[in-house]
Design an enzyme around this catalytic site. Structure first.
Site, short mmCIF file in Angstrom:
data_model
loop_
_atom_site.label_atom_id
_atom_site.label_comp_id
_atom_site.label_asym_id
_atom_site.label_seq_id
_atom_site.Cartn_x
_atom_site.Cartn_y
_atom_site.Cartn_z
N TYR A 51 -9.90 3.89 -16.59
CA TYR A 51 -9.96 4.51 -15.47
C TYR A 51 -11.30 5.21 -15.11
O TYR A 51 -11.59 5.11 -14.09
CB TYR A 51 -8.59 5.57 -15.23
CG TYR A 51 -8.41 5.96 -13.72
CD1 TYR A 51 -8.02 5.17 -12.87
CD2 TYR A 51 -8.68 7.37 -13.40
CE1 TYR A 51 -7.60 5.22 -11.63
CE2 TYR A 51 -8.13 7.47 -12.18
CZ TYR A 51 -7.91 6.62 -11.26
OH TYR A 51 -7.55 6.87 -9.88
N LYS B 215 -11.22 11.55 -9.00
CA LYS B 215 -10.00 12.12 -8.56
C LYS B 215 -10.26 13.65 -8.89
O LYS B 215 -9.62 14.48 -8.23
CB LYS B 215 -9.02 11.35 -9.26
CG LYS B 215 -8.67 10.04 -8.73
CD LYS B 215 -8.50 9.93 -7.45
CE LYS B 215 -7.74 8.61 -6.87
NZ LYS B 215 -7.57 8.38 -5.41
N GLN C 175 -10.10 -1.07 7.00
CA GLN C 175 -11.49 -0.91 6.50
C GLN C 175 -12.25 -2.09 7.02
O GLN C 175 -13.55 -2.04 7.29
CB GLN C 175 -11.17 -1.07 5.02
CG GLN C 175 -12.69 -1.02 4.37
CD GLN C 175 -12.46 -1.31 2.68
OE1 GLN C 175 -11.33 -1.52 2.34
NE2 GLN C 175 -13.52 -1.54 2.02
N SER D 230 0.75 -1.33 0.02
CA SER D 230 -0.12 0.10 0.12
C SER D 230 0.95 1.47 -0.17
O SER D 230 1.89 1.35 0.70
CB SER D 230 -0.90 -0.08 1.12
OG SER D 230 -1.86 -0.94 1.09
N ILE E 49 1.51 2.24 -9.43
CA ILE E 49 2.35 1.01 -8.77
C ILE E 49 1.54 -0.06 -8.39
O ILE E 49 0.38 0.15 -8.24
CB ILE E 49 2.38 1.86 -7.10
CG1 ILE E 49 3.32 3.17 -7.19
CG2 ILE E 49 3.18 0.85 -6.09
CD1 ILE E 49 3.36 3.77 -5.69
#
Ligand code: NAD
Ligand code: 0WE
Length: 263
Positions: free
Chosen positions: A157, A164, A40, A19, A193
């Site tokens: 996306y 975003k 979470q 993460s 990533i």
């Protein structure tokens, strides 16, 4: 002494050792910050307990950001350990899986839109607001994670790009609102990533190799590189920076005609 010595940071969004939030936690710990975490759900608890132990923290609090009750409970619990805090890190993003597969116009739905914006954008303001009284009068800093899909149209996306864009506007409005209270609010726009949030995204490996062949630095970035910039932005070294989105992407976003940049 590190440049975060004496600062207390709450980290929201650790799910695995890969993460981005894990890299941020390690970087902040290395600069002397004291840390607390949320998780979470129960599936993620043992991972979050591990990073907490690794960074000398015993504070691990449940929080599904879809729940107002959970969000308020975080600070009720945090207040049992700390009377105030200095840094909020929000490293949370989610859209229903089917929103990230296929063509935008084919997959967009009202429900997909609402969930993506609620979890990925609103939750930052929601957490900030719930914890505001604990940050009053502290030269606090808040940070979130965004992606270039907010400002460019990318394959797949989809609605996350809209969410975003909303998150980055949220950063500016939060900065405007909280600046007079001495609190700064910024975002890091990270390059791709391989984390859990990237697992199962079709062509993700192609995206990583595209960046490796194309970005000015000819490589991808690591969670720790994001973490080091996060530590800086949340420290007094960045006392004049607020409302900004800083790219940590090996320079990829500056390119025009990126398909020709690999040479
Ligand atoms: P990750 O899967 O490790 O982290 C995502 C986190 O979001 C997890 O900890 C998950 O528990 C949390 N989350 C999702 N829904 C939640 C909910 N309802 N309540 C509470 N937590 C919830 O992946 P990551 O890549 O580290 O993602 C962190 C942030 O970085 C996200 O905002 C993501 O959009 C952003 N980002 C990722 C990349 C990338 O390529 N991995 C690039 C740029 C930005
Ligand atoms: O923000 C992200 C991913 C966020 C994300 C990931 C998932 C996977 C699991 C949001 N919702 C979900 N929902 C799930 O069910 N990134 C920046 C990583 C990412 O995701 C992409 C990318 C990149 C980069 C999706 C398509 C294209 C590029």
């Amino acid at each position: 002494m590190g440049f975060l010595a004496g600062k207390r940071a709450l980290i929201v969004g650790v799910a695995s050792p890969r993460s981005i939030a894990w890299g941020i936690a390690e970087a902040m710990r290395d600069q002397g910050a004291e840390l607390a975490y949320t998780y979470q759900n129960e599936k993620l608890l043992s991972r979050v307990e591990k990073i907490a132990a690794d960074t000398g923290s015993r504070i691990v609090i449940p929080c599904d950001v879809a729940s107002d009750e959970d969000i308020y409970n975080v600070f009720a619990e945090l207040n049992k350990h700390w009377d105030s805090y200095d840094i909020l890190v929000h490293s949370v993003g989610f859209a229903p899986r089917e929103q990230l597969e296929g063509d935008y116009m084919d997959v967009i739905t009202r429900e997909g839109f609402q969930i993506a914006h609620d979890i990925s954008s609103y939750s930052f303001a929601g957490l900030a607001k719930a914890g505001l009284s604990m940050m009053q009068g502290r030269d606090g800093a808040m940070l979130t994670l965004t992606y270039m899909g907010s400002v460019r149209a990318l394959k797949s996306y989809n609605v996350m790009g809209l969410a975003k864009a909303s998150l980055e506007a949220n950063v500016r409005y939060m900065a405007q609102s909280l600046g007079p209270k001495g609190i700064r609010v910024n975002a890091i726009s990270a390059g791709p990533i391989k984390t859990l949030a990237a697992a199962g995204i079709s062509d993700f490996r192609k995206m990583l190799s595209h960046v490796e062949g194309t970005a000015p630095m000819r490589r991808t970035i690591t969670p720790r590189e994001v973490g080091d910039v996060a530590a800086f932005l949340c420290s007094d070294l960045a006392s004049g920076v607020t409302g900004e989105t800083t790219f940590v992407d090996a320079g990829y976003n500056i390119l025009g005609m990126p398909e020709l940049a690999g040479g």
